[in-house]
Enzyme design. Structure first.
Site, PDB file in Angstrom:
ATOM      1  N   HIS A   1       2.012  -2.858   2.609  1.00 44.64           N
ATOM      2  CA  HIS A   1       0.844  -1.781   2.587  1.00 44.64           C
ATOM      3  C   HIS A   1       1.644  -0.378   2.391  1.00 44.64           C
ATOM      4  O   HIS A   1       1.376   0.433   1.534  1.00 44.64           O
ATOM      5  CB  HIS A   1       0.071  -1.993   3.889  1.00 44.64           C
ATOM      6  CG  HIS A   1      -0.970  -0.744   3.908  1.00 44.64           C
ATOM      7  ND1 HIS A   1      -2.479  -1.003   3.884  1.00 44.64           N
ATOM      8  CD2 HIS A   1      -1.046   0.472   3.904  1.00 44.64           C
ATOM      9  CE1 HIS A   1      -3.132   0.056   3.936  1.00 44.64           C
ATOM     10  NE2 HIS A   1      -2.242   1.019   3.903  1.00 44.64           N
ATOM     11  N   GLU A   2       2.661   0.079   3.423  1.00 50.78           N
ATOM     12  CA  GLU A   2       3.160   0.946   3.396  1.00 50.78           C
ATOM     13  C   GLU A   2       4.264   1.160   2.082  1.00 50.78           C
ATOM     14  O   GLU A   2       4.210   2.312   1.589  1.00 50.78           O
ATOM     15  CB  GLU A   2       4.130   1.412   4.474  1.00 50.78           C
ATOM     16  CG  GLU A   2       3.259   0.979   5.734  1.00 50.78           C
ATOM     17  CD  GLU A   2       1.954   1.959   5.972  1.00 50.78           C
ATOM     18  OE1 GLU A   2       1.972   3.016   5.060  1.00 50.78           O
ATOM     19  OE2 GLU A   2       0.853   1.586   6.396  1.00 50.78           O
TER      20      GLU A   2
ATOM     21  N   HIS B   1       2.088   2.410  -0.704  1.00 54.28           N
ATOM     22  CA  HIS B   1       2.359   3.996  -0.588  1.00 54.28           C
ATOM     23  C   HIS B   1       3.315   4.808  -1.185  1.00 54.28           C
ATOM     24  O   HIS B   1       3.265   5.577  -2.070  1.00 54.28           O
ATOM     25  CB  HIS B   1       1.902   4.314   0.760  1.00 54.28           C
ATOM     26  CG  HIS B   1       0.392   4.158   1.182  1.00 54.28           C
ATOM     27  ND1 HIS B   1      -0.631   4.668   0.687  1.00 54.28           N
ATOM     28  CD2 HIS B   1      -0.053   3.556   2.403  1.00 54.28           C
ATOM     29  CE1 HIS B   1      -1.628   4.294   1.139  1.00 54.28           C
ATOM     30  NE2 HIS B   1      -1.575   3.604   2.430  1.00 54.28           N
TER      31      HIS B   1
HETATM   32 ZN   LIG Z   1      -2.539   2.873   3.739  1.00 56.57          ZN
END
Ligand SMILES: [Zn+2]
Ligand SMILES: [Zn+2]
Length: 178
Positions: free
Chosen positions: A84-85, A88
């Site tokens: 998830h990170e 980003h």
């Molecule tokens: Zn997020």
């Protein structure tokens, strides 16, 4: 020792494992997007309800993880939060974070490209995980760092109580800088 219902943050060895998983994930993204993404600093200072956070301060990019949520949901976090990170970060490198919505189409596409489900938030049961109002105090024994609750910290400072590490049995001493 009675505040065992509080979660103990992940160990140094687990931190290494997660940092390595993050680097592997960044390298894998590089293959998928056919470009070089530099590794970013990974820190374990996040508190509260989020498992992870991608952050830019000035020109410094970094990924922050919550060592309590990782302790409670280790396998899940190692897979989902890391990807998830990193997604980003990849979105930031490819599109520029200011030009897109945090969990918009670019981020979702990146998650899918990396073989993950584009789900924006995990649902965690936060019992035992300190949220911001519970400040922790850093203490050291001879083998590691301990995070003490304010209750214990006060007992030590105000009433001269002492606590021993359950692993090495040495007495905990407060770290010089909180
Ligand atoms: Zn997020
Ligand atoms: Zn110890």
């Amino acid at each position: 020792m009675t505040d065992t219902d509080m979660i103990t943050p992940i160990s140094d060895r687990q931190r290494l494992q997660i940092t390595q998983a993050t680097n592997d994930c960044i390298a894998r993204a590089g293959v998928i997007f056919d470009r070089d993404f530099a590794f970013v600093p990974v820190v374990y200072d996040l508190q509260g309800k989020c498992a992870g956070m991608y952050q830019i301060r000035g020109t410094q990019r970094r990924i922050r993880y919550n060592p309590w949520i990782f302790a409670k949901y280790f396998e899940e976090s190692l897979t989902n939060t890391v990807i998830h990170e990193v997604a980003h970060y990849v979105v930031d490198c490819v599109w520029g974070i200011r030009h897109v919505k945090p969990h918009g189409k670019e981020w979702r596409e990146t998650m899918v490209a990396m073989g993950a489900e584009p789900k924006a938030t995990g649902s965690y049961n936060l019992s035992g995980i300190p949220t911001r109002q519970y400040r922790r105090y850093a203490y050291r024994c001879e083998c590691k760092t301990h995070e003490l609750t304010i209750l214990r910290h006060r007992k030590i400072v105000e009433r001269g109580a002492s606590y021993r590490c359950q692993s090495c049995h040495s007495i905990l001493k407060q770290c010089a800088s909180g």
